[in-house]
Scaffold this active site. Sequence first.
Site, short mmCIF file in Angstrom:
data_model
loop_
_atom_site.label_atom_id
_atom_site.label_comp_id
_atom_site.label_asym_id
_atom_site.label_seq_id
_atom_site.Cartn_x
_atom_site.Cartn_y
_atom_site.Cartn_z
N HIS A 40 5.11 5.52 11.80
CA HIS A 40 4.41 5.56 10.05
C HIS A 40 3.57 6.80 9.81
O HIS A 40 2.58 6.31 9.85
CB HIS A 40 3.98 4.39 10.02
N LYS A 77 26.39 -4.73 -2.51
CA LYS A 77 27.74 -4.62 -2.74
C LYS A 77 28.23 -3.94 -1.79
O LYS A 77 29.44 -3.55 -0.99
CB LYS A 77 28.18 -3.63 -3.86
N ARG A 88 0.81 -0.93 0.47
CA ARG A 88 0.07 0.02 -0.16
C ARG A 88 1.29 1.05 0.06
O ARG A 88 0.26 2.11 -0.85
CB ARG A 88 -1.29 -0.22 1.34
N THR A 89 2.12 1.24 0.59
CA THR A 89 2.16 3.08 0.95
C THR A 89 3.21 3.27 -0.73
O THR A 89 3.18 4.25 -0.56
CB THR A 89 3.34 2.93 2.56
N ARG A 118 11.44 3.24 3.93
CA ARG A 118 11.10 2.99 4.60
C ARG A 118 11.61 2.21 4.78
O ARG A 118 13.04 1.49 3.82
CB ARG A 118 10.30 1.67 4.00
N1 CP Z 1 0.24 0.54 5.87
C1 CP Z 1 0.93 -0.35 5.78
O1 CP Z 1 2.03 -0.02 5.44
O2 CP Z 1 0.92 -1.20 4.51
P1 CP Z 1 2.92 -1.05 3.52
O3 CP Z 1 2.95 -2.46 4.63
O4 CP Z 1 0.90 -3.02 2.54
O5 CP Z 1 3.21 -0.65 3.21
#
Ligand code: CP
Length: 309
Positions: free
Chosen positions: A135, A86, A57-58, A107
């Site tokens: 998040h 590497k 999603r993100t 991320r």
């Molecule tokens: N909600 C969320 O962060 O989903 P993903 O891990 O799929 O990005």
Amino acid sequence: MNQFYQKDIISIKDFEKNSLETIFSATDKIMQLDPSDRREICKGKTLGYLFYEPSTRTRLSFDAAMASVGGNSLGISNMSSSSTQKGESLADTVRVMSIYSDVLVLRHTLDGSSRFAAEVSEKPVINAGSGTEEHPTQAIQDLFTIKKEKRKIDGLKIGIVGDLKYGRTVYSLLYGLGNYDVDVHLISPESLKIRSDSVYEIKKRLDFAESTDITETIDEFDVLYVTRIQKERFPDEEEYLKVKGSYVVGLDLIKQMKDDAIILHPLPRIDEISADVDKTKNAKYFEQAEYGKYTRAAILGLILNENGF
Ligand code: CP
């Protein structure tokens, strides 16, 4: 100049109510705009993404959001195909990606990774999940979903259930809810309670009650926020097996909820909400995922336009 212009988004702790409301208003505008007008907002701009952990999603909602406002995206979602293999450092990877893009989405497995990246990046950094820490854009999307689906945030009773120890979305959501007048109840197995080192930080912003049995309070909630038990973060699989399947929200539990209560989940879901709940009017987690695209488009539009849009 708008307050988000060229700003990093690292922690929801940096947001006051008026900042959140600015993003919500911008999101409403994004949703109402004609697609051809929307595509003018970030025309010619590039989003660069680096995902050191899996995401559906993100990453995709940032990608879709950037396309919807007329920009483009490039990045790495599978670090095994990058020069990280590497031995390239996070600092160098971020520095190089920030040369190729106007805004960076990161991320990473480590707490503090986005704050560190923001120090070395030439462009604004958006935290798309930093370890078990935060998040923030998920929290913005969660708060926006509550506002859209319940028509308000103040005055609501909100239950948060599941893995409250490792679930980073929970921490960002709690810090964000601290800007509102809400009654928060946390439900988890004893071993997955909110981390003790974060309790002080959360309690500065809001008070909360805690329990282990969801059936005791489920009839009181306006919003039930369900989270996955984060198997990948347990140092010991035995400990995970002890709590696996602790909560399953099924039709039996839904019957005990307020008629107009909503159920949210940041997703991915494993087994903590049964599939037959999806068709109930209370299930709003797929709408929540859709709002993620619009809130992220608004965030990108605000970061990349000096005078907003
Ligand atoms: N909600 C969320 O962060 O989903 P993903 O891990 O799929 O990005």
